[in-house]
Design a protein around this motif. Structure first.
Motif, PDB file in Angstrom:
ATOM      1  N   UNK A 398     101.010 175.545  28.168  1.00  0.00           N
ATOM      2  CA  UNK A 398     102.234 175.687  28.953  1.00  0.00           C
ATOM      3  C   UNK A 398     101.900 175.435  30.412  1.00  0.00           C
ATOM      4  N   UNK A 399     102.561 174.458  31.004  1.00  0.00           N
ATOM      5  CA  UNK A 399     102.257 174.059  32.383  1.00  0.00           C
ATOM      6  C   UNK A 399     103.552 173.820  33.150  1.00  0.00           C
ATOM      7  N   UNK A 400     103.670 174.475  34.303  1.00  0.00           N
ATOM      8  CA  UNK A 400     104.867 174.362  35.133  1.00  0.00           C
ATOM      9  C   UNK A 400     106.113 174.734  34.327  1.00  0.00           C
ATOM     10  N   UNK A 401     106.128 175.955  33.861  1.00  0.00           N
ATOM     11  CA  UNK A 401     107.242 176.492  33.084  1.00  0.00           C
ATOM     12  C   UNK A 401     107.952 177.531  33.943  1.00  0.00           C
ATOM     13  N   UNK A 422      96.293 179.854  23.613  1.00  0.00           N
ATOM     14  CA  UNK A 422      97.245 179.278  24.553  1.00  0.00           C
ATOM     15  C   UNK A 422      96.638 179.203  25.948  1.00  0.00           C
ATOM     16  N   UNK A 423      96.961 178.129  26.667  1.00  0.00           N
ATOM     17  CA  UNK A 423      96.590 177.965  28.065  1.00  0.00           C
ATOM     18  C   UNK A 423      97.847 178.066  28.921  1.00  0.00           C
ATOM     19  N   UNK A 424      97.768 178.867  29.988  1.00  0.00           N
ATOM     20  CA  UNK A 424      98.886 179.043  30.904  1.00  0.00           C
ATOM     21  C   UNK A 424      98.511 178.488  32.271  1.00  0.00           C
ATOM     22  N   UNK A 425      99.378 177.644  32.793  1.00  0.00           N
ATOM     23  CA  UNK A 425      99.186 177.095  34.133  1.00  0.00           C
ATOM     24  C   UNK A 425     100.549 177.034  34.821  1.00  0.00           C
ATOM     25  N   UNK A 426     100.785 177.967  35.731  1.00  0.00           N
ATOM     26  CA  UNK A 426     102.060 177.965  36.445  1.00  0.00           C
ATOM     27  C   UNK A 426     103.228 178.339  35.560  1.00  0.00           C
ATOM     28  N   UNK A 427     103.190 179.545  34.985  1.00  0.00           N
ATOM     29  CA  UNK A 427     104.288 180.031  34.145  1.00  0.00           C
ATOM     30  C   UNK A 427     104.963 181.181  34.880  1.00  0.00           C
ATOM     31  N   UNK A 446      93.658 181.110  31.429  1.00  0.00           N
ATOM     32  CA  UNK A 446      94.375 180.851  32.675  1.00  0.00           C
ATOM     33  C   UNK A 446      93.746 179.663  33.380  1.00  0.00           C
ATOM     34  N   UNK A 447      94.624 178.828  33.924  1.00  0.00           N
ATOM     35  CA  UNK A 447      94.131 177.610  34.573  1.00  0.00           C
ATOM     36  C   UNK A 447      95.017 177.285  35.765  1.00  0.00           C
ATOM     37  N   UNK A 448      94.422 176.929  36.889  1.00  0.00           N
ATOM     38  CA  UNK A 448      95.188 176.467  38.031  1.00  0.00           C
ATOM     39  C   UNK A 448      96.168 177.502  38.523  1.00  0.00           C
ATOM     40  N   UNK A 449      97.409 177.057  38.776  1.00  0.00           N
ATOM     41  CA  UNK A 449      98.435 177.930  39.325  1.00  0.00           C
ATOM     42  C   UNK A 449      98.672 179.131  38.425  1.00  0.00           C
TER      43      UNK A 449
END
Length: 485
Positions: A398-401, A422-427, A446-449
């Motif tokens: 999930x990216x930019x959600x 699951x990977x979350x980036x900016x949720x 967790x990754x990035x934002x």
């Protein structure tokens, strides 16, 4: 980050998510030249036909024209003066032939259940018509024998309004409308298709209803620009197909929002590969898109969802892989990102990527669930079903959600042997409380934002990685919500 239409370049995304897309080079379809033009003979007033016209079917002349059309050409349905409507029973698409519905034309489905009747091989003369009827369901929920019997009975009940079976490169195009009239009283009955479906719901009775379009072994099938209204049941079901494109489709059911249209899924691919649904508008009475079992290499690009149950995988969720959803707005759907199954119908699903999604008024922005109980939204605890087809969700990203309004989030695996990854980036879910995040048996990277979900609660939750900052703002969605077209 982008939202809205991405154009052809978006279909050619490269890098880490390239394998999670339709492997074809997909571009905007082109309407072919017409082999024959059929003029309308009926007039619809305020989207309704006169009772006196109900027997004036255009089925034979439309089917004859499609049967005689050369590959690469279209049968065009056109207005003639004040005549703007066609009335039909079941039609069969032909290889290489396009059914072209012109702007201003509506192709209406007959409300006579007899014309849709599909007889089982062992049917005897004088056996009652099943289409347009209901009966008690054999077996109990989740029993495979009962479910198989139900499937056979349903197939024996009604033919679809339009079918595409064992064809290649068939298409439906144009700026006109196909209307299944799910709201209308059936001839010889005191109820409509939708009323029959709702009456069957409390006891989960079987009911026999027609669908708008059913495709099987229909490689290269295209839907382009056409509007689909008021389907009695599912709008589009595509199975056993390599290469299906829906581009610029407008789907609205019910058109009259005071009515109730149960089980009217939008577009449902199953057991298919290389699927693209792009630049489309879907407002309906069930899942906006529901990916059934064994779908591989599918792209859902820059679409708008309204009333409905969201962007779904399942409930028959097994064998789905390399799915990309990129550029989606969901405006008052019940769920946003929804993966639903249980131990009677699940399996291994992996490489599922969701990017650049904006939601508002969504009760469950994220629902990744092994707990499905045939309800509109997911419960947050294991219902205790027994079975061996256990959901196993891996490599979800999930990216930019962004959800601009509060809602519940569920991310769960069934147990320690079937953990969701699951990977979350900016949720970001605006206004979400700690109690609204429901986690169980999940590995979160967790990754990035960053994300504003509470990741500290739940049973069997493991979190790795470090978020960089608080993540983006839901302000990114400020201008993306637009009216249904």
């Amino acid at each position: 980050m982008r939202f809205g239409l991405i154009g052809l370049a978006g279909l050619m995304t490269v890098g880490g998510v390239a394998v999670a897309q339709d492997t074809r080079f997909v571009k905007e379809p082109v309407i072919p030249a017409s082999c024959v033009v059929l003029g309308a003979k009926l007039q619809a007033v305020k989207d309704h036909l006169a009772d006196a016209d109900e027997g004036k079917l255009d089925t034979e002349r439309i089917q004859k024209a499609m049967d005689g059309c050369k590959t690469g050409q279209a049968v065009e349905l056109k207005t003639m003066g004040e005549s703007n409507a066609f009335l039909t029973g079941p039609l069969e698409l032909r290889s290489g032939v396009t059914l072209l519905v012109d702007e201003g034309v509506t192709l209406y489905g007959s409300r006579d259940p007899k014309v849709y009747e599909m007889r089982l091989p062992d049917a005897k003369p004088g056996d009652p018509i099943k289409c347009g009827t209901s009966l008690p369901r054999p077996g109990q929920f989740g029993q495979e024998a009962g479910m198989a019997q139900v499937a056979g009975l349903r197939r024996g009940g009604c033919r679809p309004l339009i079918s595409a079976t064992n064809v290649t490169d068939a298409a439906i195009m144009g700026d006109g409308t196909i209307d299944g009239r799910g709201y209308a009283k059936l001839l010889g009955k005191d109820f409509s298709w939708w009323e029959m479906a709702r009456k069957a719901e409390p006891k989960d009775d079987i009911y026999f209803s027609t669908r708008l379009l059913v495709a099987s072994h229909a490689d290269g099938l295209i839907l382009y620009r056409v509007t689909l209204h008021n389907s009695p049941n599912f709008h589009v079901a595509v199975n056993q197909t390599n290469g299906f494109t829906a581009w610029g489709v407008h789907l609205l059911t019910p058109v009259d929002k005071t009515l109730d249209a149960r089980n009217t899924d939008g577009i449902d691919p199953g057991s298919s590969t290389n699927v693209t649904i792009a630049h489309s508008w879907i407002d309906n009475g069930d899942d906006n898109i529901a990916i059934k079992a064994n779908v591989k290499h599918m792209s859902v690009l820059d679409n708008h969802f309204y009333t409905g149950h969201g962007m779904s995988i399942g409930s028959e969720a097994t064998g789905d892989e390399f799915i990309l959803v990129d550029g989606l707005t969901e405006d008052h759907t019940t769920s946003g990102i929804r993966i639903k199954s249980n131990v009677t119908r699940g399996g291994y699903d992996h490489d599922l990527t969701y990017k650049n999604i904006c939601m508002r008024g969504v009760k469950n922005p994220i629902a990744i669930s092994p707990y499905y109980t045939n309800q509109t939204t997911e419960g947050f605890v294991d219902p205790g079903y027994t079975g061996t087809k256990i959901p196993d969700y891996k490599k979800i990203r999930l990216e930019n959600i962004y959800a601009t309004t509060p809602g519940d989030v569920l991310i769960a695996g069934l147990n320690d042997d079937h953990r969701t990854e699951i990977t979350l980036k900016g949720v970001q879910v605006a206004g979400i409380t700690a109690a609204q995040t429901h986690l169980a048996f999940v590995d979160i990277a967790l990754e990035g934002a960053g994300s504003n979900l509470n990741l500290t609660g739940g049973k069997g939750v493991k979190v790795t990685g470090v978020a960089e900052g608080k993540g983006g703002s839901t302000d990114a969605c400020a201008n993306v919500f637009v009216p249904m077209r």
